[in-house]
Motif scaffolding. Sequence first.
Motif, PDB file in Angstrom:
ATOM      1  N   SER A   1       0.839  -1.204   0.000  1.00 21.73           N
ATOM      2  CA  SER A   1       0.000   0.000   0.000  1.00 21.73           C
ATOM      3  C   SER A   1       0.876   1.257   0.000  1.00 21.73           C
ATOM      4  CB  SER A   1      -0.958  -0.001   1.200  1.00 21.73           C
ATOM      5  OG  SER A   1      -0.242  -0.071   2.417  1.00 21.73           O
TER       6      SER A   1
ATOM      7  N   LYS B   1      -7.487   4.802   2.462  1.00 18.92           N
ATOM      8  CA  LYS B   1      -7.454   5.580   3.712  1.00 18.92           C
ATOM      9  C   LYS B   1      -8.519   5.103   4.677  1.00 18.92           C
ATOM     10  CE  LYS B   1      -5.215   9.748   2.059  1.00 18.92           C
ATOM     11  NZ  LYS B   1      -5.415  11.028   1.358  1.00 18.92           N
TER      12      LYS B   1
ATOM     13  N   LEU C   1       0.264   3.968  -4.829  1.00 19.08           N
ATOM     14  CA  LEU C   1      -0.250   5.141  -5.544  1.00 19.08           C
ATOM     15  C   LEU C   1       0.844   5.879  -6.309  1.00 19.08           C
ATOM     16  CD1 LEU C   1      -3.023   6.106  -3.077  1.00 19.08           C
ATOM     17  CD2 LEU C   1      -3.365   5.676  -5.517  1.00 19.08           C
TER      18      LEU C   1
ATOM     19  N   MET D   1       0.087   4.544   3.909  1.00 17.47           N
ATOM     20  CA  MET D   1       0.046   5.297   2.654  1.00 17.47           C
ATOM     21  C   MET D   1       1.443   5.771   2.253  1.00 17.47           C
ATOM     22  SD  MET D   1      -3.169   5.034   2.009  1.00 17.47           S
ATOM     23  CE  MET D   1      -3.471   6.099   0.613  1.00 17.47           C
TER      24      MET D   1
ATOM     25  N   GLU E   1      -7.569   5.685  -3.575  1.00 16.56           N
ATOM     26  CA  GLU E   1      -6.861   6.300  -2.438  1.00 16.56           C
ATOM     27  C   GLU E   1      -7.809   6.496  -1.247  1.00 16.56           C
ATOM     28  OE1 GLU E   1      -4.940  10.002  -3.387  1.00 16.56           O
ATOM     29  OE2 GLU E   1      -3.907  10.065  -1.447  1.00 16.56           O
ATOM     30  N   GLU E   2      -9.004   6.969  -1.557  1.00 19.23           N
ATOM     31  CA  GLU E   2      -9.987   7.199  -0.488  1.00 19.23           C
ATOM     32  C   GLU E   2     -10.310   5.883   0.231  1.00 19.23           C
ATOM     33  OE1 GLU E   2     -14.437   8.774  -0.541  1.00 19.23           O
ATOM     34  OE2 GLU E   2     -13.127   9.810  -1.974  1.00 19.23           O
TER      35      GLU E   2
END
Length: 388
Positions: free
Chosen positions: A289, A340, A293, A346, A336-337
């Motif tokens: 994780s 979270k 991103l 992250m 991404e949301e």
Amino acid sequence: MLGNFSYLNATKLYFGDDSLKYLNEELPKYGKNVQIVYGSGSIKKNGIYDEVVRVLKENGKTIIEDAGVMPNPTVEKLHEGVRIARENHTDLLLAIGGGSCCDYAKAVSVSVNCDEEPWEKYYLRFEEPTCEIIPVGCILTMAGTGSEMNAGAVITNHETHLKIGHVFGPEVMPKFSILNPKFTFSLPKRQMVAGIYDIFNHICEQYFSGQDDNTSDYISEALMKSVIHSSLIALKDPEDYEARSNIMWTATWALNTLISRGKTGDWMVHMLGQSAGAYTDATHGMTLSAVSLPYYRYIMPYGLQKFKRFATEVWGICPEGKSDEEVAKEGLAAMEEWMKKLGVAMKLSEIGGTEEMIEGIADGTLILEGGYKVLTREEIVQILRNSL
Ligand code: NZQ
Ligand code: ZN
């Protein structure tokens, strides 16, 4: 175009809240000496150890203890397991735990009768076993890796800072695996969400390659939607049996070799994460994780149409009036949301990664060529810096 392939999955699965009883059907197929492989003791706290030992005794088995398998099992532990198996003439390796126990049991299984140094043979030279393989069974207590129905075995060498996975042939797959979703209820939340992200990323690794019309990609989209949906239920109620069952079953499908058929795979998030794991010894799913991103945002332009499809099909982004790039970006923002909400790491700095480690992590990152962009070392360094 769908590539050519063969497909064999040699593992028999027993799934459900009564699945442990099928151990009685499996045990008579193997010899008397059963090496039980487990970790630091969670199975003693939640009662699974006692249940398994009772069944083994009822079946007249001699139990050989092989405890202390650590998350990210090491080459030293592998040597110990081989010694235990040789001294006790092990007939069956029974892993009781998560991916670490299952991977370790497979690594031991191909090393007991091997004359060579297993780390060098299997993890540096990537050779296939030529010796007799000890059969492996698995009683899974954590959903994530898919190790219960694949032939992967990841081992870490702390001395050389290398964490390497060997995907063996089908003869190394567990002969049977017992999947009781209730066995995962005692997982701490941090491990549950790390497993969930691992599942999701296994699917991404196989989805983000190729631009053809491949059945595997449709299956992948369905699996991703199921993980997202069930994860949000399990977050609220970790004992929701249906959600935990779906998560467990999806984990198996995400990496039991089916969705990789007929296409190349990417696997660069795993290469980056594994190398980071060799430095930080962090939980596998969290290493993934932390780098995901920055990696996906970097390669998105090279696989734009697939990232757009990911956004619309998996995340329900409406494409109307938007450029392909805008849609693709919205998809990654939705991911991404969700990450979270899960509470996964992250950033590399959240799991002990530092600027000083970047060059070493880059050196340990295997560069694979199946994704949308073959990265250069400089690009790897850049992505790792973006992940800090
Ligand atoms: O030590 P124990 O007591 O077993 O505790 C474990 C461990 O601390 C705990 N746990 C597991 N089930 C539990 C539980 N605690 C309470 N209740 C339960 N029911 O969770 C911790 C993590 O367990 P671990 O087995 O390390 O996790 P995971 O399943 O994520 O496995 C990680 C290993 O698998 C490799 C990873 O690299 C890592 O070494 N992978 C294997 C793959 C494969 N075979 O295909 C693919 C994956 O991408 C991955 O690389
Ligand atoms: Zn993984």
